[in-house]
Write a protein that holds these residues in place. Structure first.
Motif, PDB file in Angstrom:
ATOM      1  N   VAL A 154     -34.665 117.328  27.247  1.00 19.78           N
ATOM      2  CA  VAL A 154     -34.289 116.783  28.556  1.00 19.78           C
ATOM      3  C   VAL A 154     -34.663 115.303  28.645  1.00 19.78           C
ATOM      4  CG1 VAL A 154     -34.800 116.881  31.041  1.00 19.78           C
ATOM      5  CG2 VAL A 154     -34.334 118.994  29.775  1.00 19.78           C
ATOM      6  N   GLN A 178     -32.163 112.134  29.202  1.00 17.83           N
ATOM      7  CA  GLN A 178     -32.290 111.193  30.326  1.00 17.83           C
ATOM      8  C   GLN A 178     -32.503 109.758  29.835  1.00 17.83           C
ATOM      9  OE1 GLN A 178     -35.243 112.580  33.111  1.00 17.83           O
ATOM     10  NE2 GLN A 178     -34.074 114.404  33.641  1.00 17.83           N
ATOM     11  N   LYS A 224     -26.180 123.085  29.847  1.00 16.40           N
ATOM     12  CA  LYS A 224     -26.341 121.808  30.549  1.00 16.40           C
ATOM     13  C   LYS A 224     -25.772 120.623  29.766  1.00 16.40           C
ATOM     14  CE  LYS A 224     -28.863 123.584  33.902  1.00 16.40           C
ATOM     15  NZ  LYS A 224     -28.411 123.687  35.276  1.00 16.40           N
ATOM     16  N   TYR A 237     -36.552 124.736  33.693  1.00 13.84           N
ATOM     17  CA  TYR A 237     -35.668 123.586  33.536  1.00 13.84           C
ATOM     18  C   TYR A 237     -35.701 122.687  34.773  1.00 13.84           C
ATOM     19  CZ  TYR A 237     -31.549 120.700  33.140  1.00 13.84           C
ATOM     20  OH  TYR A 237     -30.714 119.619  33.108  1.00 13.84           O
ATOM     21  N   THR A 238     -35.653 123.287  35.951  1.00 13.56           N
ATOM     22  CA  THR A 238     -35.662 122.508  37.196  1.00 13.56           C
ATOM     23  C   THR A 238     -36.915 121.639  37.278  1.00 13.56           C
ATOM     24  OG1 THR A 238     -34.330 124.163  38.332  1.00 13.56           O
ATOM     25  CG2 THR A 238     -35.624 122.677  39.716  1.00 13.56           C
ATOM     26  N   GLU A 243     -36.733 118.878  34.462  1.00 11.55           N
ATOM     27  CA  GLU A 243     -35.760 117.837  34.769  1.00 11.55           C
ATOM     28  C   GLU A 243     -36.341 116.840  35.774  1.00 11.55           C
ATOM     29  OE1 GLU A 243     -31.080 117.601  35.791  1.00 11.55           O
ATOM     30  OE2 GLU A 243     -32.281 118.906  37.088  1.00 11.55           O
ATOM     31  N   GLU A 244     -36.971 117.356  36.823  1.00 13.82           N
ATOM     32  CA  GLU A 244     -37.554 116.472  37.831  1.00 13.82           C
ATOM     33  C   GLU A 244     -38.719 115.668  37.258  1.00 13.82           C
ATOM     34  OE1 GLU A 244     -39.385 116.590  42.348  1.00 13.82           O
ATOM     35  OE2 GLU A 244     -38.415 118.379  41.549  1.00 13.82           O
ATOM     36  N   CYS A 251     -39.243 114.835  34.141  1.00 11.65           N
ATOM     37  CA  CYS A 251     -38.745 113.843  33.181  1.00 11.65           C
ATOM     38  C   CYS A 251     -38.198 112.612  33.898  1.00 11.65           C
ATOM     39  CB  CYS A 251     -37.707 114.460  32.251  1.00 11.65           C
ATOM     40  SG  CYS A 251     -38.451 115.535  30.980  1.00 11.65           S
ATOM     41  N   ARG A 252     -37.620 112.798  35.068  1.00 11.51           N
ATOM     42  CA  ARG A 252     -37.167 111.633  35.850  1.00 11.51           C
ATOM     43  C   ARG A 252     -38.374 110.769  36.237  1.00 11.51           C
ATOM     44  NH1 ARG A 252     -32.113 112.233  35.829  1.00 11.51           N
ATOM     45  NH2 ARG A 252     -31.019 114.145  36.319  1.00 11.51           N
TER      46      ARG A 252
END
Length: 155
Positions: free
Chosen positions: A21, A25, A62, A136-137, A140-141, A143-144
């Motif tokens: 991920v 990104q 994804k 994953y949720t 993902e957050e 990693c941002r």
């Protein structure tokens, strides 16, 4: 060059998912040539194996590549080689901190520290929960948040 190492227990679910991920990104943000990303496990049960089937299926769904990711065990040298060592849970944190006392300094962070305003204190392990989407949720957050931190360092 900034370097990030994700660490979980067996290096087949959470940390390889986070690695894939974050790479994705970073590529989207045009930072992939300024950051290296890897993952490892505190245990050695799955060394040399690809990510768990659930991780692979979710990443494929994804549109995120996991090519070249194989499980490995964390090494003492990793703690001096990586700028960020990011763990998934308190057990991983304790294991890495114990290794750090032997190996040297690094920045050990909990992945949830990169998520603002979350009730989570750890990333649930889908190997046991079966909920790869929840993991994953969170990843993902987080990693941002990691990308935002890295962007401040490389600018």
């Amino acid at each position: 060059m900034v370097s990030v190492l994700f660490v979980c227990l067996g290096n087949i679910c959470r940390s390889p998912m986070a690695e894939a991920v974050l790479r994705h990104q970073l590529k989207e943000e045009g930072l992939n040539d300024q950051v290296t990303v890897d993952s490892a496990g505190t245990g050695d049960w799955h060394v040399g194996q690809p990510p768990h089937r659930g991780t692979r299926e979710l990443l494929t769904e994804k549109g995120i590549s996991y090519e070249g990711i194989l499980a490995r065990q964390i090494r003492p040298k990793d703690l001096s080689d990586f700028d960020y060592v990011i763990v998934m849970d308190e057990s991983n944190y304790s294991d890495v901190r114990a290794l750090e006392r032997v190996a040297g300094k690094s920045r050990v962070n909990r992945l949830v520290d990169f998520i603002s305003d979350t009730p989570y204190t750890e990333v649930p392990d889908p190997y046991f929960t079966g909920d790869f989407n929840e993991t994953y949720t969170l990843l993902e957050e987080a990693c941002r948040g990691i990308v935002r931190s890295i962007r401040r360092e490389v600018q």
